[in-house]
Design a protein around this motif. Structure first.
Motif, PDB file in Angstrom:
ATOM      1  N   LEU A  27       0.831  -1.203   0.000  1.00 13.79           N
ATOM      2  CA  LEU A  27       0.000   0.000   0.000  1.00 13.79           C
ATOM      3  C   LEU A  27       0.868   1.256   0.000  1.00 13.79           C
ATOM      4  CD1 LEU A  27      -2.802   1.252   0.215  1.00 13.79           C
ATOM      5  CD2 LEU A  27      -2.781   0.793   2.670  1.00 13.79           C
ATOM      6  N   GLU A  30       2.490   1.676  -3.384  1.00 11.90           N
ATOM      7  CA  GLU A  30       1.575   2.117  -4.440  1.00 11.90           C
ATOM      8  C   GLU A  30       1.272   3.605  -4.297  1.00 11.90           C
ATOM      9  OE1 GLU A  30       0.591   0.622  -7.068  1.00 11.90           O
ATOM     10  OE2 GLU A  30      -0.972   1.995  -7.771  1.00 11.90           O
ATOM     11  N   LEU A  31       1.031   4.051  -3.079  1.00 14.91           N
ATOM     12  CA  LEU A  31       0.781   5.475  -2.851  1.00 14.91           C
ATOM     13  C   LEU A  31       1.992   6.294  -3.285  1.00 14.91           C
ATOM     14  CD1 LEU A  31      -1.677   6.944  -1.690  1.00 14.91           C
ATOM     15  CD2 LEU A  31      -1.666   4.651  -0.760  1.00 14.91           C
ATOM     16  N   ARG A  34       2.286   6.467  -7.090  1.00 15.38           N
ATOM     17  CA  ARG A  34       1.325   7.373  -7.719  1.00 15.38           C
ATOM     18  C   ARG A  34       1.699   8.824  -7.484  1.00 15.38           C
ATOM     19  NH1 ARG A  34      -4.832   5.184  -7.344  1.00 15.38           N
ATOM     20  NH2 ARG A  34      -4.397   2.997  -7.792  1.00 15.38           N
ATOM     21  N   ARG A 118      -4.661  17.067  -4.206  1.00 18.81           N
ATOM     22  CA  ARG A 118      -5.932  16.452  -4.566  1.00 18.81           C
ATOM     23  C   ARG A 118      -5.794  15.014  -5.050  1.00 18.81           C
ATOM     24  NH1 ARG A 118     -10.429  19.011  -5.677  1.00 18.81           N
ATOM     25  NH2 ARG A 118     -10.686  21.110  -4.812  1.00 18.81           N
ATOM     26  N   LEU A 121      -4.985  12.740  -2.064  1.00 20.54           N
ATOM     27  CA  LEU A 121      -6.122  12.451  -1.196  1.00 20.54           C
ATOM     28  C   LEU A 121      -7.092  11.484  -1.875  1.00 20.54           C
ATOM     29  CD1 LEU A 121      -6.784  15.985   0.319  1.00 20.54           C
ATOM     30  CD2 LEU A 121      -5.821  13.980   1.466  1.00 20.54           C
ATOM     31  N   ARG A 122      -7.259  11.663  -3.169  1.00 24.27           N
ATOM     32  CA  ARG A 122      -8.116  10.734  -3.903  1.00 24.27           C
ATOM     33  C   ARG A 122      -7.561   9.320  -3.819  1.00 24.27           C
ATOM     34  NH1 ARG A 122      -9.928  14.326  -7.944  1.00 24.27           N
ATOM     35  NH2 ARG A 122      -7.816  14.281  -8.785  1.00 24.27           N
ATOM     36  N   ARG A 125      -8.204   7.778  -0.528  1.00 22.81           N
ATOM     37  CA  ARG A 125      -9.582   7.327  -0.441  1.00 22.81           C
ATOM     38  C   ARG A 125      -9.785   6.037  -1.242  1.00 22.81           C
ATOM     39  NH1 ARG A 125     -14.587   7.272   0.576  1.00 22.81           N
ATOM     40  NH2 ARG A 125     -16.065   7.016  -1.127  1.00 22.81           N
ATOM     41  N   GLU A 126      -9.245   6.000  -2.416  1.00 24.23           N
ATOM     42  CA  GLU A 126      -9.464   4.835  -3.271  1.00 24.23           C
ATOM     43  C   GLU A 126      -8.829   3.573  -2.698  1.00 24.23           C
ATOM     44  OE1 GLU A 126      -7.904   5.258  -7.226  1.00 24.23           O
ATOM     45  OE2 GLU A 126      -7.862   3.078  -7.516  1.00 24.23           O
ATOM     46  N   LEU A 127      -7.621   3.718  -2.158  1.00 19.09           N
ATOM     47  CA  LEU A 127      -6.856   2.532  -1.765  1.00 19.09           C
ATOM     48  C   LEU A 127      -6.992   2.162  -0.299  1.00 19.09           C
ATOM     49  CD1 LEU A 127      -3.592   3.224  -3.772  1.00 19.09           C
ATOM     50  CD2 LEU A 127      -5.458   1.667  -4.365  1.00 19.09           C
ATOM     51  N   PHE A 128      -7.487   3.084   0.511  1.00 18.74           N
ATOM     52  CA  PHE A 128      -7.581   2.784   1.942  1.00 18.74           C
ATOM     53  C   PHE A 128      -9.022   2.903   2.441  1.00 18.74           C
ATOM     54  CE2 PHE A 128      -7.414   4.240   6.425  1.00 18.74           C
ATOM     55  CZ  PHE A 128      -6.798   3.136   6.996  1.00 18.74           C
ATOM     56  N   VAL A 129      -9.621   4.055   2.255  1.00 16.91           N
ATOM     57  CA  VAL A 129     -10.956   4.277   2.826  1.00 16.91           C
ATOM     58  C   VAL A 129     -12.019   3.459   2.098  1.00 16.91           C
ATOM     59  CG1 VAL A 129     -12.716   5.997   3.296  1.00 16.91           C
ATOM     60  CG2 VAL A 129     -10.303   6.594   3.550  1.00 16.91           C
ATOM     61  N   PRO A 131     -11.999   0.654   0.193  1.00 16.31           N
ATOM     62  CA  PRO A 131     -12.066  -0.804   0.356  1.00 16.31           C
ATOM     63  C   PRO A 131     -12.590  -1.246   1.718  1.00 16.31           C
ATOM     64  CG  PRO A 131      -9.969  -0.176  -0.601  1.00 16.31           C
ATOM     65  CD  PRO A 131     -10.631   1.082  -0.168  1.00 16.31           C
ATOM     66  N   LEU A 132     -12.598  -0.364   2.698  1.00 15.97           N
ATOM     67  CA  LEU A 132     -12.977  -0.762   4.056  1.00 15.97           C
ATOM     68  C   LEU A 132     -14.410  -0.330   4.378  1.00 15.97           C
ATOM     69  CD1 LEU A 132      -9.675   0.170   5.948  1.00 15.97           C
ATOM     70  CD2 LEU A 132     -10.324  -2.015   4.916  1.00 15.97           C
ATOM     71  N   LEU A 137     -13.192   0.224   9.325  1.00 12.36           N
ATOM     72  CA  LEU A 137     -12.478   1.447   9.664  1.00 12.36           C
ATOM     73  C   LEU A 137     -12.379   1.615  11.184  1.00 12.36           C
ATOM     74  CD1 LEU A 137     -11.375   3.178   7.385  1.00 12.36           C
ATOM     75  CD2 LEU A 137     -13.154   4.850   7.845  1.00 12.36           C
TER      76      LEU A 137
END
Lengths: 157, 157
Positions: A27, A30-31, A34, A118, A121-122, A125-129, A131-132, A137
């Motif tokens: 994770l 990947e972050l 990107r 931006r 943060l996206r 959200r896509e990779l952490f928030v 999926p859960l 959470l």
DNA sequence: CGGTAATGATTGACGCGTCAACAAGTCGCC
DNA sequence: GGCGACTTGTTGACGCGTCAATCATTACCG
């Protein structure tokens, strides 16, 4: 309470551990990848730029900056040197303490952060928030806290 | 479903994310530091030694070794060079493929791994397994799996 | 066959992180 | 004021990781 004295993890526990550490590592990677692709910034660049953006006058003493982001002074010094070469920050002398210095956010640095923020943060959200679930959470929060306590105890004791 | 189109994390979600990433990072660092202090091994040394210990004949082709531990060949090549300098492994030519090589575990390397293993497993238990309840551990497994799926989707799509 | 593609492995350059050493300045206290 | 102790900040050396380039060998295929 039949296992209180157990010294080693079971193979089941070890599997969970390995999955956990590999996944968090993936994770993180990947972050970072990107961020690099979208903004040409490393995670280190990002946290420094973030801290300076939020600072009074867009400037901070190195020690103060290091403290805010939880880094050693030495690490910060290397980071600032690299960032200065790219024009993201600037070093200035400190008026009140001749030993000291100040790290100042340049306009370029501010712009780079603004552009990076931006999409970053996206991505979080896509990779952490996303999926859960909500329960996940909440559980993450509990687990994080338990692990942090374990670390405190482990380092202190 | 009022929030389906949300693009950015809330500040609450962001807080959980930051705690999570900082804690896992601290955990990784603490484990690495103990491994280093107790056994003079880096995490990279450890996984390479582990893989070789479990391998048939204590030897593996670099590509195969890299695949087993999920590394790029290049990374492994650097790692092996450093480990070879310290006598933990040895490089040999491969009989069946003249391009190829073999990484062989030395007696020293095997001994180093044997010495490192027990304290390392103890540390994993102390810092990861012990602080978590059974429910926490199960939740960790679910979360890990969800994040991994998110990563797959994110990289593929 | 012969030539092109794919594979195995390494290397060099460079960014990053830690540690120990160091220079220079400030503080405390007599 | 002056001297020792602490603080600020930097540097150098070195391990680690990624990326792109390279080289040798093998595999494919017309």
């Amino acid at each position: 309470m039949t296992e209180r004295r157990k010294a080693f993890p079971t193979s089941e526990e070890l599997r969970i551990w390995r999955d956990f550490i590999e996944t968090t590592e993936a994770l993180r990677a990947e972050l970072a990848s990107r961020l690099q692709a979208e903004s040409s910034l490393s995670p280190g660049d990002y946290v420094v730029l973030l801290a300076l953006s939020e600072a009074e006058g867009r400037r901070l003493r190195p020690s103060e900056l290091a403290a805010r982001i939880g880094w050693e002074r030495s690490r910060l010094s290397h980071q600032v040197r690299r960032m200065e070469r790219r024009g993201l920050v600037r070093r200035e002398e400190c008026a009140v303490d001749s030993r000291g210095a100040e790290v100042v956010l340049t306009d370029e640095g501010a712009a780079a952060f603004a552009n990076a923020s931006r999409p970053h943060l996206r991505a979080i959200r896509e990779l952490f928030v996303h999926p859960l679930s909500e329960d996940d959470l909440a559980a993450t929060e509990r687990i994080t806290s338990a692990l942090r306590n374990g670390l405190m105890a482990g380092r202190g004791a």
